[in-house]
Enzyme design. Structure first.
Site, PDB file in Angstrom:
ATOM      1  N   TYR A 349     -68.432 -35.915  28.631  1.00 29.81           N
ATOM      2  CA  TYR A 349     -68.941 -36.759  27.584  1.00 29.81           C
ATOM      3  C   TYR A 349     -68.027 -38.057  27.227  1.00 29.81           C
ATOM      4  CZ  TYR A 349     -73.161 -34.191  26.362  1.00 29.81           C
ATOM      5  OH  TYR A 349     -74.201 -33.685  26.332  1.00 29.81           O
ATOM      6  N   LYS A 400     -66.782 -23.291  36.056  1.00 30.66           N
ATOM      7  CA  LYS A 400     -67.091 -23.525  37.412  1.00 30.66           C
ATOM      8  C   LYS A 400     -66.050 -23.529  38.462  1.00 30.66           C
ATOM      9  CE  LYS A 400     -70.424 -24.110  40.400  1.00 30.66           C
ATOM     10  NZ  LYS A 400     -71.286 -23.149  40.984  1.00 30.66           N
ATOM     11  N   ASP A 433     -73.659 -21.563  36.615  1.00 35.58           N
ATOM     12  CA  ASP A 433     -75.059 -21.395  37.069  1.00 35.58           C
ATOM     13  C   ASP A 433     -75.663 -19.996  36.938  1.00 35.58           C
ATOM     14  OD1 ASP A 433     -73.053 -20.457  38.758  1.00 35.58           O
ATOM     15  OD2 ASP A 433     -73.727 -21.106  40.714  1.00 35.58           O
ATOM     16  N   ASP A 457     -73.915 -28.076  26.428  1.00 35.56           N
ATOM     17  CA  ASP A 457     -75.128 -28.703  26.120  1.00 35.56           C
ATOM     18  C   ASP A 457     -76.271 -28.038  26.939  1.00 35.56           C
ATOM     19  OD1 ASP A 457     -77.110 -30.612  25.277  1.00 35.56           O
ATOM     20  OD2 ASP A 457     -76.670 -31.586  27.198  1.00 35.56           O
ATOM     21  N   ASP A 461     -79.734 -25.300  25.385  1.00 37.16           N
ATOM     22  CA  ASP A 461     -81.140 -25.533  25.399  1.00 37.16           C
ATOM     23  C   ASP A 461     -81.695 -24.316  25.857  1.00 37.16           C
ATOM     24  OD1 ASP A 461     -80.955 -28.206  24.491  1.00 37.16           O
ATOM     25  OD2 ASP A 461     -82.365 -28.939  25.599  1.00 37.16           O
TER      26      ASP A 461
END
Ligand code: IPM
Ligand code: MG
Length: 577
Positions: A349, A400, A433, A457, A461
């Site tokens: 970000y 990751k 993932d 982020d 959701d």
């Protein structure tokens, strides 16, 4: 708590001495089940045999004692580690009274605080009652707390004694806090007199607890939901003695239309001076019409970065009443209670270099950079480990590391901190993932998740579906608690939802629950936070629904009506008296 006066009901004998609280409710049941759901598991260690079949020797299990509300037990009932869950499970299974010659001490105290009457009678009387129950055609007896009497199946009336305070608590349906609050007038009078006598003591606390709260409602549905959150803030100031200096400033499109800036300097100063910001949302199609130089800086990201709000907590809890609002199956989400800890002031970000550049050949190229120092990773991991310690002690770190060096350093740093400071916390790692899949496959497996900014982020959701609706989800973004003046920003995670803005249909509960987080973290008042969260649970439990959480065919309320319902519930709560 339901007041207790008199029970006339079937009584079941369970004449085994030293039944401990682990036999009353197995500890592993408490991981997945809360108060109110423990009934089916009550005494299962005795009720069933190793192969899962009913134990024929478990007397209360026989048909004649079905629906018993009175349990007649032997010596030292409820001994052992004495969690209040043992009492909850008895109450959940329908038991209102336990009669025994003696009880585990803490269990005995827990009974009265949780609405269960524990009656001590001499061992010979208890044995006689158990004999009568076994012999009589209808094993029914009466327990009267007003008269302090037990009427046995054969009609004999025995008296018992109980400490007056405990008896009063049950008769009035009050737990310890409720009992204390009965004396609120006395407590407040004492405080007033004491303050008059020792004003210096109070001046210091006032200064310490007075907080500057800034409301920035922002774009889209932000102003609608924050108007309701503001009513709740004002209710706490008016009714619960919350000391705050409340200010509201325009932010985003509204600020542009009034001041010609998305965040004017005066607002930025207010941001810097505040202890906590209650934020609505940012984002609107209208940004397209604002000159590029004014919208170059995202003002929400600016606050996150400049106030160093690196620690973002996004709790996700499956609310039983909302099970049907999720697209996930109820049995998948039931019992979920996790917190996603998202790093919020670093990563892709904010990383440099970034931007879109024109290439000599007429094509374009874009760069974003995911950067972390080990210090940044360590501080967010520490916050997550500490949080896990106050919960179920499990932390899942998401990265990751199979592709990105970022993930490699992330994992190494988290592991080193685990070894050095938090060996008691159970740490696991997951690739992002897989984590996305696991959150929807089996969300109950998670306690605390910690991850970097962008992954957090996306995963938050995803996790929102577990709470039934993203409209329900609060968040807190905080700077280091060791800062001279810690800062925090509280916002619902739903965003500005321009498609429904201005229609009065948005769900304000995410914003209201964000204020509950503010009570917990900025005001240091977890009990007040809980009070508000419980009120919200009851409102939703009573079927008050905005469109996003509506049940087919049910009534749908507006944003303002949902605010009305929360205020009414707070006011109605016995604790508000
Ligand atoms: C969030 C939002 C923000 C983010 C946007 C509005 C910048 O999606 O808080 O999750 O990406 O962090
Ligand atoms: Mg988001």
């Amino acid at each position: 708590m339901k007041p207790f006066t008199r029970v006339e009901a079937t009584a079941a004998p369970l004449m085994i001495a030293n039944i401990d609280t682990d036999q009353i409710i197995r500890i592993d049941r408490l991981i997945e089940h809360r108060r109110g759901e423990l009934g089916p598991f009550c005494l299962e260690a005795l009720r069933y045999q190793a192969d899962g079949s009913e134990n024929p020797n478990f007397v209360p299990g026989s048909a004649r004692y079905r629906g018993a509300a009175i349990l007649v037990a032997a010596e030292n009932f409820g001994c052992g580690s004495s969690r209040e869950h043992a009492v909850w499970s008895l109450v959940d299974s329908g038991i209102r009274v336990v009669i025994a010659p003696s009880f585990g001490d803490i269990f005995y105290a827990n009974c009265f605080q949780n609405g269960l009457l524990a009656v001590r009678l001499p061992a010979a009387d208890v044995a006689a009652i158990a004999g009568q129950l076994a012999g009589s055609a209808s094993p029914v007896m009466t327990v009267d707390l007003h008269a302090c009497t037990v009427t046995t199946p054969s009609g004999e009336v025995l008296t018992f004694s109980v400490e007056p305070e405990r008896r009063a608590a049950l008769l009035e349906g009050l737990d310890d806090i409720g009992m204390t609050l009965r004396d609120r007038a006395l407590i407040e009078a004492f405080r007033r007199d004491d303050e008059a006598a020792h004003p210096w003591v109070y001046r210091r606390t006032e200064k310490a607890t007075m907080k500057k709260i800034l409301i920035l409602a922002g774009d889209g549905i932000g102003p609608e939901v924050l108007a309701q959150a503001r009513r709740v803030v004002e209710w706490f100031a008016g009714h619960r003695g919350l000391r705050l200096d409340l200010r509201e400033e325009l932010f985003g499109i509204a600020a542009w239309q009034t001041h010609g800036h998305l965040m004017r300097d005066e607002t930025w100063r207010a941001v810097q001076e505040s202890d906590a910001i209650l934020f609505g949302a940012i984002g609107s199609p209208d940004y397209a019409s604002i000159p590029a130089e004014h919208r170059k800086v995202d003002q929400l990201l600016r606050m996150r970065k400049e106030l160093d709000l690196f620690c973002n907590l996004r709790p996700v809890r499956a609310i039983p009443a909302l099970e049907d609002s999720s697209t996930l199956r109820p049995e998948v989400l039931r019992g979920t209670d996790m917190v996603l800890v998202r790093e919020l002031a670093g990563g892709i970000y904010f990383g440099q270099p970034r931007g879109i550049e024109a290439l000599a050949d007429g094509h374009r190229r874009v760069v974003n950079t995911m950067v972390y120092t080990d210090r940044e990773i360590e501080r967010i991991a520490r916050a997550a480990f500490e949080l896990a310690r106050t919960r179920r002690g499990q932390l899942c770190s998401v990265d990751k590391a199979n592709v990105l060096e970022n993930g490699v350093l992330w994992r190494e740093t988290v592991e080193a901190l685990h070894r050095a400071e938090f060996p008691d916390v159970q740490l696991s790692h997951m690739y992002v993932d897989n984590a996305a899949m696991q959150i929807v496959r089996n969300p109950r497996q998670f306690d605390v998740i910690v991850t970097e900014n962008l992954f957090g982020d996306i995963l938050s959701d995803c996790a929102a579906m577990v709470a039934g609706s993203i409209g329900m989800m609060p968040s807190a973004s905080m700077s280091a608690p060791s800062d001279a003046r810690p800062k925090a920003l509280y916002e619902p995670i739903h965003g500005s939802a321009p498609d429904i803005a201005g229609q009065g249909v948005a769900n304000p509960l995410g914003a209201i629950l964000s204020f509950a987080m503010c009570l917990r973290y900025s005001f240091g008042q977890p009990q007040e936070a809980r009070f508000l969260e419980d009120a919200v649970d009851r409102v939703v439990g009573a079927g008050v629904r905005t469109r996003d959480i509506a049940v087919p065919g049910g009534t749908v309320v507006s944003t303002v009506q949902m605010g009305d319902a929360v205020i009414a519930e707070l006011t109605r709560s016995p604790e508000s008296a």
